[in-house]
Design a protein around this motif. Sequence first.
Motif, PDB file in Angstrom:
ATOM      1  N   PHE A 194       1.246  -1.513   0.409  1.00 45.85           N
ATOM      2  CA  PHE A 194      -0.322  -0.208   0.093  1.00 45.85           C
ATOM      3  C   PHE A 194       0.788   0.868   0.102  1.00 45.85           C
ATOM      4  N   TRP A 195       2.141   1.266   0.348  1.00 51.07           N
ATOM      5  CA  TRP A 195       2.280   2.417   0.403  1.00 51.07           C
ATOM      6  C   TRP A 195       3.830   2.455  -1.008  1.00 51.07           C
ATOM      7  N   ILE A 196       3.405   1.291  -1.576  1.00 48.38           N
ATOM      8  CA  ILE A 196       4.224   1.256  -3.256  1.00 48.38           C
ATOM      9  C   ILE A 196       3.861   2.191  -3.961  1.00 48.38           C
ATOM     10  N   THR A 197       4.200   3.063  -4.809  1.00 52.04           N
ATOM     11  CA  THR A 197       3.499   3.707  -5.398  1.00 52.04           C
ATOM     12  C   THR A 197       2.986   2.431  -6.928  1.00 52.04           C
ATOM     13  N   LEU A 198       1.759   3.151  -7.489  1.00 50.62           N
ATOM     14  CA  LEU A 198       1.016   2.086  -8.693  1.00 50.62           C
ATOM     15  C   LEU A 198       1.210   2.360  -9.532  1.00 50.62           C
ATOM     16  N   ASP A 199       3.179   2.979 -10.521  1.00 53.78           N
ATOM     17  CA  ASP A 199       3.122   2.432 -11.509  1.00 53.78           C
ATOM     18  C   ASP A 199       4.513   1.596 -10.835  1.00 53.78           C
ATOM     19  N   SER A 200       4.897   1.202  -9.643  1.00 58.28           N
ATOM     20  CA  SER A 200       5.744   0.075  -9.772  1.00 58.28           C
ATOM     21  C   SER A 200       5.088  -1.403  -9.146  1.00 58.28           C
ATOM     22  N   VAL A 201       5.067  -2.031 -10.896  1.00 58.76           N
ATOM     23  CA  VAL A 201       4.409  -2.975 -11.314  1.00 58.76           C
ATOM     24  C   VAL A 201       5.080  -4.012 -10.387  1.00 58.76           C
ATOM     25  N   SER A 228      -7.318   2.138   2.000  1.00 52.23           N
ATOM     26  CA  SER A 228      -6.357   0.532   2.300  1.00 52.23           C
ATOM     27  C   SER A 228      -5.548   0.778   3.806  1.00 52.23           C
ATOM     28  N   LYS A 229      -5.085   1.453   3.713  1.00 53.13           N
ATOM     29  CA  LYS A 229      -3.410   1.934   4.983  1.00 53.13           C
ATOM     30  C   LYS A 229      -4.471   1.440   6.261  1.00 53.13           C
ATOM     31  N   LEU A 230      -5.883   1.918   6.419  1.00 49.33           N
ATOM     32  CA  LEU A 230      -6.655   2.122   7.200  1.00 49.33           C
ATOM     33  C   LEU A 230      -7.575   1.298   7.524  1.00 49.33           C
ATOM     34  N   LEU A 231      -8.252   0.974   6.514  1.00 48.48           N
ATOM     35  CA  LEU A 231      -9.655  -0.161   6.126  1.00 48.48           C
ATOM     36  C   LEU A 231      -8.794  -1.730   6.751  1.00 48.48           C
ATOM     37  N   PHE A 232      -8.149  -1.788   6.023  1.00 47.57           N
ATOM     38  CA  PHE A 232      -7.277  -3.144   6.386  1.00 47.57           C
ATOM     39  C   PHE A 232      -6.551  -3.882   7.307  1.00 47.57           C
ATOM     40  N   PRO A 233      -6.153  -2.612   8.129  1.00 44.74           N
ATOM     41  CA  PRO A 233      -5.582  -2.741   9.637  1.00 44.74           C
ATOM     42  C   PRO A 233      -6.405  -3.140  10.879  1.00 44.74           C
ATOM     43  N   LEU A 234      -7.629  -2.045  10.293  1.00 44.30           N
ATOM     44  CA  LEU A 234      -9.189  -2.255  10.896  1.00 44.30           C
ATOM     45  C   LEU A 234      -9.528  -3.287  11.101  1.00 44.30           C
ATOM     46  N   PHE A 235      -9.906  -3.977   9.697  1.00 49.47           N
ATOM     47  CA  PHE A 235     -10.256  -5.147   9.972  1.00 49.47           C
ATOM     48  C   PHE A 235     -10.126  -6.015   9.477  1.00 49.47           C
ATOM     49  N   PHE A 236      -8.892  -6.491   9.761  1.00 52.35           N
ATOM     50  CA  PHE A 236      -7.951  -7.414  10.490  1.00 52.35           C
ATOM     51  C   PHE A 236      -7.913  -7.870  12.305  1.00 52.35           C
ATOM     52  N   MET A 237      -7.795  -6.208  12.909  1.00 57.36           N
ATOM     53  CA  MET A 237      -8.304  -5.724  14.364  1.00 57.36           C
ATOM     54  C   MET A 237      -9.138  -6.688  14.616  1.00 57.36           C
ATOM     55  N   GLU A 260      -6.488  -5.716  -4.450  1.00 58.62           N
ATOM     56  CA  GLU A 260      -7.144  -4.303  -3.722  1.00 58.62           C
ATOM     57  C   GLU A 260      -5.504  -3.455  -5.314  1.00 58.62           C
ATOM     58  N   TYR A 261      -4.604  -3.596  -5.469  1.00 60.78           N
ATOM     59  CA  TYR A 261      -3.293  -3.801  -5.938  1.00 60.78           C
ATOM     60  C   TYR A 261      -4.290  -3.954  -8.084  1.00 60.78           C
ATOM     61  N   ALA A 262      -4.799  -5.247  -7.943  1.00 64.65           N
ATOM     62  CA  ALA A 262      -4.817  -4.433  -9.313  1.00 64.65           C
ATOM     63  C   ALA A 262      -6.018  -3.951 -10.154  1.00 64.65           C
ATOM     64  N   ILE A 263      -7.636  -3.630  -8.838  1.00 63.90           N
ATOM     65  CA  ILE A 263      -8.415  -2.704  -8.987  1.00 63.90           C
ATOM     66  C   ILE A 263      -8.187  -1.104  -8.857  1.00 63.90           C
ATOM     67  N   ALA A 264      -6.647  -0.705  -8.078  1.00 68.26           N
ATOM     68  CA  ALA A 264      -6.119   0.315  -8.231  1.00 68.26           C
ATOM     69  C   ALA A 264      -5.448   0.740  -9.972  1.00 68.26           C
ATOM     70  N   HIS A 265      -4.710  -0.746 -10.208  1.00 72.36           N
ATOM     71  CA  HIS A 265      -3.840  -0.464 -10.646  1.00 72.36           C
ATOM     72  C   HIS A 265      -5.048   0.258 -12.409  1.00 72.36           C
ATOM     73  N   TYR A 266      -5.994  -1.713 -12.663  1.00 77.04           N
ATOM     74  CA  TYR A 266      -6.367  -0.852 -13.961  1.00 77.04           C
ATOM     75  C   TYR A 266      -7.828   0.356 -13.840  1.00 77.04           C
ATOM     76  N   SER A 267      -7.766   0.881 -12.598  1.00 78.46           N
ATOM     77  CA  SER A 267      -8.490   2.241 -12.476  1.00 78.46           C
ATOM     78  C   SER A 267      -7.556   3.444 -13.138  1.00 78.46           C
ATOM     79  N   SER A 268      -6.292   3.564 -12.544  1.00 81.01           N
ATOM     80  CA  SER A 268      -5.116   3.868 -13.224  1.00 81.01           C
ATOM     81  C   SER A 268      -4.751   4.070 -14.896  1.00 81.01           C
ATOM     82  N   SER A 269      -4.931   3.048 -15.218  1.00 78.53           N
ATOM     83  CA  SER A 269      -4.950   2.655 -16.171  1.00 78.53           C
ATOM     84  C   SER A 269      -5.398   3.226 -16.952  1.00 78.53           C
TER      85      SER A 269
END
Length: 443
Positions: A271-278, A421-430, A330-339
């Motif tokens: 989640f902390w890596i840019t979308l372009d770093s496929v 995602s940085k907030l929701l994934f850890p929150l739901f996992f806890m 999540e990355y697949a969706i974000a990258h597809y939306s960006s493209s």
Amino acid sequence: MPSTSVTLVFLNGWENSFSVKFLCQLLKCTLGHKSDTHSSDTLSLPGFENLTEGYNKYLRPYFGGKPVQIALSLDVASISSISESDMDYTATIYLRQRWTDPRLVFHGNKSFTLDARLVELLWVPDTYIVESKRSFLHDVTVGNRLIRLFSNGTVLYALRITTTVACNMDLSKYPMDTQMCKLQLESWGYDGNDIVFTWFRGNDSVHGLEKLRLSQYTVERYYTLVTRSQQETGNYPRLILHFELRRNILYFILETYVPSTLLVILSWVSFWITLDSVPARTCIGVTTVLSMTTLMIGSRTSLPKTNCFIKAIDVYLGICFSFIFGALLEYAIAHYSSSQKHAGPTKETEDVHITNILNSSITSYKQKISLASTEISSDNVNYCDLTMKTHDKIRFVLRNKMHSIISYFTIQNPSNVDHYSKLLFPLFFMLVNVFYWAYYLYF
């Protein structure tokens, strides 16, 4: 005058009648004393002649009368293995049985231990272990049996037994489970009219369980019961020892729970890596998914393949796998939306195309009206009433529907996906962990 020592040599193949008399002579020589150096009867035991009068090892004490009471006690020396695959446990126990036989009463206040091979000359109970799969008596260096006679006719018969007993286990909470196993003792042939089983001292008749140190379990508690077993051949007395085994979870926390949790946290690094770093984000996602799959397969190696239980550890591993797969998705969706945002057709282009279709339809309509000599002014045309061609109309309606659906699900800013995602994934996992541990530990 020094005392006379008697050396006895036991021979195999004694006849039963001679064996009883020889047992009598053995006890006379052992218990007797010289009352007078000039007496002709130097070895005697007053009252011991009861052994020779009417004793039959094939008949129980009080035969034809009241039932004989058998008091049992046991020591658990070890529980060598507890198998979830076979659903059984293997234990070594010292079983002690006590009963009173009036035919063996003799004068005095002493007790005498006899050679274990003399058990064949006495009546003993036909006690067996219920639900035992395999059992054997230890015989090194000789058969591990003990027979002891008391002056009031009480007989103590002790055995050292190793047995494998079935234990029905509920593995739905594995590895946070607690198993209740039983050791049941019952008479094989004598029913309640002939034998009555009792514990010698109640719960104090069992020793050794509180001192056991097992690899995966801890003995929480144990208690004894006296019951009867209704069979087709009669109503048989039964003694039951219940003991509760709680599994030690520390091993599984270090072996499974901690690694799977760390893999979930590792999947959040993307989640902390840019979308372009496929390559970077794809590598993290695929690696964590494969590692989690290997961990799930390894956790099932110690359990039977046909086990129908959905265990607690399976639920947790499934939760972790879902979060890891969700991070990759999540990355697949974000990258597809960006493209799609950068390369997809603009809304203005599609609007121009639709306008062209409308204009062509209007021109065709005007031509048809002019052939019919009808004067139509273009300024008075109501565009809403114009009739389009069938395929153009269908295309127009479908495009409008698709635009509305796509606009509803379109992510205007794909970079916000990682932000949320940085907030929701850890929150739901806890939250899932709180519900998971609360349910399996307290319910």
